[in-house]
Design a protein around this motif. Structure first.
Motif, PDB file in Angstrom:
ATOM      1  N   HIS A 276       0.823  -1.208   0.000  1.00 26.70           N
ATOM      2  CA  HIS A 276       0.000   0.000   0.000  1.00 26.70           C
ATOM      3  C   HIS A 276       0.860   1.263   0.000  1.00 26.70           C
ATOM      4  CE1 HIS A 276      -3.340   2.706   0.927  1.00 26.70           C
ATOM      5  NE2 HIS A 276      -2.615   3.194   1.911  1.00 26.70           N
ATOM      6  N   TYR A 277       1.919   1.253   0.829  1.00 26.80           N
ATOM      7  CA  TYR A 277       2.777   2.436   0.927  1.00 26.80           C
ATOM      8  C   TYR A 277       3.976   2.377  -0.025  1.00 26.80           C
ATOM      9  CZ  TYR A 277       0.215   3.911   5.079  1.00 26.80           C
ATOM     10  OH  TYR A 277      -0.774   4.333   5.942  1.00 26.80           O
ATOM     11  N   ARG A 278       4.042   1.300  -0.817  1.00 28.16           N
ATOM     12  CA  ARG A 278       5.145   1.099  -1.773  1.00 28.16           C
ATOM     13  C   ARG A 278       6.510   1.169  -1.081  1.00 28.16           C
ATOM     14  NH1 ARG A 278       1.322   4.024  -4.641  1.00 28.16           N
ATOM     15  NH2 ARG A 278       0.552   3.004  -6.537  1.00 28.16           N
ATOM     16  N   VAL A 279       6.620   0.448   0.032  1.00 26.74           N
ATOM     17  CA  VAL A 279       7.862   0.399   0.809  1.00 26.74           C
ATOM     18  C   VAL A 279       8.291  -1.059   0.970  1.00 26.74           C
ATOM     19  CG1 VAL A 279       8.996   0.933   2.984  1.00 26.74           C
ATOM     20  CG2 VAL A 279       7.262   2.493   2.093  1.00 26.74           C
ATOM     21  N   ALA A 280       9.318  -1.475   0.263  1.00 27.63           N
ATOM     22  CA  ALA A 280       9.931  -2.810   0.377  1.00 27.63           C
ATOM     23  C   ALA A 280       8.930  -3.960   0.327  1.00 27.63           C
ATOM     24  CB  ALA A 280      10.751  -2.879   1.664  1.00 27.63           C
ATOM     25  N   PRO A 281       7.979  -3.969  -0.620  1.00 27.16           N
ATOM     26  CA  PRO A 281       7.030  -5.091  -0.657  1.00 27.16           C
ATOM     27  C   PRO A 281       7.690  -6.422  -0.977  1.00 27.16           C
ATOM     28  CG  PRO A 281       6.779  -3.689  -2.594  1.00 27.16           C
ATOM     29  CD  PRO A 281       7.693  -2.971  -1.669  1.00 27.16           C
ATOM     30  N   SER A 282       8.731  -6.422  -1.837  1.00 26.78           N
ATOM     31  CA  SER A 282       9.387  -7.688  -2.182  1.00 26.78           C
ATOM     32  C   SER A 282      10.102  -8.278  -0.973  1.00 26.78           C
ATOM     33  CB  SER A 282      10.376  -7.481  -3.334  1.00 26.78           C
ATOM     34  OG  SER A 282      11.395  -6.578  -2.972  1.00 26.78           O
ATOM     35  N   ARG A 283      10.641  -7.411  -0.108  1.00 26.84           N
ATOM     36  CA  ARG A 283      11.312  -7.879   1.107  1.00 26.84           C
ATOM     37  C   ARG A 283      10.304  -8.524   2.066  1.00 26.84           C
ATOM     38  NH1 ARG A 283      14.600  -3.059   3.085  1.00 26.84           N
ATOM     39  NH2 ARG A 283      14.473  -2.759   0.843  1.00 26.84           N
ATOM     40  N   ALA A 284       9.163  -7.868   2.224  1.00 28.02           N
ATOM     41  CA  ALA A 284       8.115  -8.433   3.082  1.00 28.02           C
ATOM     42  C   ALA A 284       7.591  -9.740   2.497  1.00 28.02           C
ATOM     43  CB  ALA A 284       6.976  -7.426   3.227  1.00 28.02           C
ATOM     44  N   SER A 285       7.432  -9.772   1.186  1.00 26.24           N
ATOM     45  CA  SER A 285       6.961 -10.969   0.499  1.00 26.24           C
ATOM     46  C   SER A 285       7.892 -12.153   0.747  1.00 26.24           C
ATOM     47  CB  SER A 285       6.864 -10.687  -1.009  1.00 26.24           C
ATOM     48  OG  SER A 285       6.631 -11.858  -1.738  1.00 26.24           O
ATOM     49  N   ALA A 286       9.202 -11.917   0.600  1.00 22.39           N
ATOM     50  CA  ALA A 286      10.186 -12.983   0.797  1.00 22.39           C
ATOM     51  C   ALA A 286      10.197 -13.458   2.249  1.00 22.39           C
ATOM     52  CB  ALA A 286      11.569 -12.488   0.391  1.00 22.39           C
ATOM     53  N   ALA A 287      10.068 -12.528   3.197  1.00 24.24           N
ATOM     54  CA  ALA A 287      10.060 -12.890   4.619  1.00 24.24           C
ATOM     55  C   ALA A 287       8.844 -13.751   4.950  1.00 24.24           C
ATOM     56  CB  ALA A 287      10.080 -11.640   5.480  1.00 24.24           C
ATOM     57  N   ILE A 288       7.703 -13.419   4.386  1.00 27.84           N
ATOM     58  CA  ILE A 288       6.487 -14.208   4.611  1.00 27.84           C
ATOM     59  C   ILE A 288       6.662 -15.617   4.056  1.00 27.84           C
ATOM     60  CG2 ILE A 288       4.049 -14.439   3.980  1.00 27.84           C
ATOM     61  CD1 ILE A 288       3.960 -11.324   3.958  1.00 27.84           C
ATOM     62  N   LEU A 289       7.194 -15.705   2.832  1.00 33.52           N
ATOM     63  CA  LEU A 289       7.379 -17.001   2.178  1.00 33.52           C
ATOM     64  C   LEU A 289       8.345 -17.887   2.956  1.00 33.52           C
ATOM     65  CD1 LEU A 289       6.662 -18.692  -0.318  1.00 33.52           C
ATOM     66  CD2 LEU A 289       8.599 -17.643  -1.496  1.00 33.52           C
ATOM     67  N   LEU A 290       9.524 -17.353   3.284  1.00 34.97           N
ATOM     68  CA  LEU A 290      10.541 -18.145   3.983  1.00 34.97           C
ATOM     69  C   LEU A 290      10.113 -18.521   5.399  1.00 34.97           C
ATOM     70  CD1 LEU A 290      13.980 -16.548   2.975  1.00 34.97           C
ATOM     71  CD2 LEU A 290      12.912 -18.624   2.108  1.00 34.97           C
ATOM     72  N   SER A 291       9.542 -17.559   6.124  1.00 33.51           N
ATOM     73  CA  SER A 291       9.147 -17.845   7.508  1.00 33.51           C
ATOM     74  C   SER A 291       8.020 -18.867   7.574  1.00 33.51           C
ATOM     75  CB  SER A 291       8.748 -16.559   8.237  1.00 33.51           C
ATOM     76  OG  SER A 291       7.583 -15.984   7.672  1.00 33.51           O
ATOM     77  N   THR A 292       7.091 -18.811   6.620  1.00 35.94           N
ATOM     78  CA  THR A 292       5.993 -19.783   6.613  1.00 35.94           C
ATOM     79  C   THR A 292       6.515 -21.182   6.318  1.00 35.94           C
ATOM     80  OG1 THR A 292       4.428 -18.065   5.883  1.00 35.94           O
ATOM     81  CG2 THR A 292       3.745 -20.356   5.617  1.00 35.94           C
ATOM     82  N   ALA A 293       7.443 -21.290   5.368  1.00 28.97           N
ATOM     83  CA  ALA A 293       8.027 -22.596   5.038  1.00 28.97           C
ATOM     84  C   ALA A 293       8.789 -23.163   6.237  1.00 28.97           C
ATOM     85  CB  ALA A 293       8.944 -22.468   3.823  1.00 28.97           C
ATOM     86  N   ALA A 294       9.605 -22.324   6.864  1.00 30.22           N
ATOM     87  CA  ALA A 294      10.411 -22.793   8.004  1.00 30.22           C
ATOM     88  C   ALA A 294       9.562 -23.090   9.227  1.00 30.22           C
ATOM     89  CB  ALA A 294      11.466 -21.747   8.341  1.00 30.22           C
ATOM     90  N   SER A 295       8.418 -22.416   9.353  1.00 31.75           N
ATOM     91  CA  SER A 295       7.588 -22.575  10.556  1.00 31.75           C
ATOM     92  C   SER A 295       6.962 -23.959  10.668  1.00 31.75           C
ATOM     93  CB  SER A 295       6.482 -21.506  10.579  1.00 31.75           C
ATOM     94  OG  SER A 295       5.532 -21.735   9.549  1.00 31.75           O
ATOM     95  N   ILE A 296       6.963 -24.725   9.578  1.00 30.51           N
ATOM     96  CA  ILE A 296       6.459 -26.105   9.652  1.00 30.51           C
ATOM     97  C   ILE A 296       7.227 -26.860  10.736  1.00 30.51           C
ATOM     98  CG2 ILE A 296       6.198 -28.281   8.396  1.00 30.51           C
ATOM     99  CD1 ILE A 296       5.977 -26.634   5.824  1.00 30.51           C
TER     100      ILE A 296
END
Length: 311
Positions: A276-296
């Motif tokens: 929404h604020y156009r601030v580091a969306p790709s960084r947030a996207s990658a963190a969500i993806l990696l953390s969700t995978a590792a959280s298993i």
């Protein structure tokens, strides 16, 4: 540990199902958006209202619990911010990284999974975690990004924050439920059954939506995303555990719920804010993806520890 892993596995299998459906284009991005909207505004709200309507304010609010969670979360928030600033990035991007390091997927993943695994006594503590995340840190990121861009604080920023909170269905449903509880208002049987039926759709719908939304996420800037995932999955629950058990003496059962909630992967709404604020969306996207995978693995380990030593 293995028993807990087997109990958490079905939740992540549902996430995987959503991911596969979206990745193969069987489930479109538009369909994911509408499913997420259904869960957010209807199913999850019905579940939260029903839970809170059957709780007293005393059961949902405890000062030692709130202060312990705030202290542990702020410690990690400030650590992530300091590391980000050390790399020379702007305040706006540092705010997004700090949010990734501390705000977990309590609404869509935590509520359905932790209530099932830890029992209905976990409802009150989970709602306290959710309230702190939404009200304190959800407001903080808006204030930091908007203030940094404008170069100053203004009443307009506070109005934006207040309107955002008022329009958040999770805040509204919890507040209305607590009002019903406070005034001991009876909930008619058909209404209660309606809320139960609708709320039951929250768990599969939310988990499927998480997976489907991950299909559109990228794993760019993996090193930063890995650091933020480490903060969220390891440093956050450790900091919260220290604050709860050693500083504020939170009862072990409540502390266990707090620690388990802190171990959840990065929340999807961090990406929505970043986009929404156009601030580091790709960084947030990658963190969500990696953390969700590792959280298993990490969530199973945390819940196994919590149920073994603190329940």
């Amino acid at each position: 540990m293995w028993d807990i892993f087997l109990k958490t596995l079905p939740f992540f299998m549902l996430i995987g199902l959503g991911y596969g459906a979206a990745r193969t284009k069987f489930f479109s991005e538009e369909a994911t958006a509408y499913l997420t909207k259904f869960v957010f505004y209807f199913a999850l709200s019905a579940m939260l209202f029903r839970f809170s309507a059957n709780l007293s304010l005393g059961a949902i609010f405890d000062w030692s619990f709130v202060l312990a969670y705030l202290t542990g979360t702020l410690a990690v928030y400030l650590t992530a911010t300091a590391v980000a600033m050390r790399r020379g990035i702007p305040v706006t991007e540092a705010a997004v990284e700090a949010q990734c390091a501390t705000i977990g997927n309590v609404g869509f993943l935590g509520i359905p999974m932790l209530v099932l695994l830890l029992g209905e006594t976990a409802i009150g503590p989970i709602m306290m975690v959710l309230a702190v995340d939404l009200i304190v840190f959800g407001s903080l990121i808006v204030i930091l990004i908007t203030g940094a861009r404008d170069g100053r604080m203004s009443p307009k920023i506070l109005v934006t924050v207040a309107v955002g909170l008022i329009k958040n269905p999770m805040i509204v449903s919890i507040s209305l439920g607590l009002l019903v509880s406070a005034f001991a208002l009876p909930v008619p049987v058909p209404i209660n059954e309606f809320l139960t039926l609708l709320g039951n759709a929250a768990t599969p719908g939310a988990l499927f939506a998480i997976g489907a939304s991950l299909a559109s996420k990228s794993a760019e800037r993996v090193a930063v995303a890995a650091w933020l995932s480490l903060c969220k999955l390891v440093l956050h629950p450790v900091a919260v555990a220290i604050a709860a058990l050693l500083v504020f003496n939170v009862p072990p059962a409540m502390a266990g719920v707090m620690i388990a909630a802190a171990a959840l992967p990065v929340a999807g709404n961090v990406y929505i804010i970043a986009q929404h604020y156009r601030v580091a969306p790709s960084r947030a996207s990658a963190a969500i993806l990696l953390s969700t995978a590792a959280s298993i693995v990490t969530v199973s380990v945390t819940i196994a520890w919590v149920t073994t030593y603190l329940r």
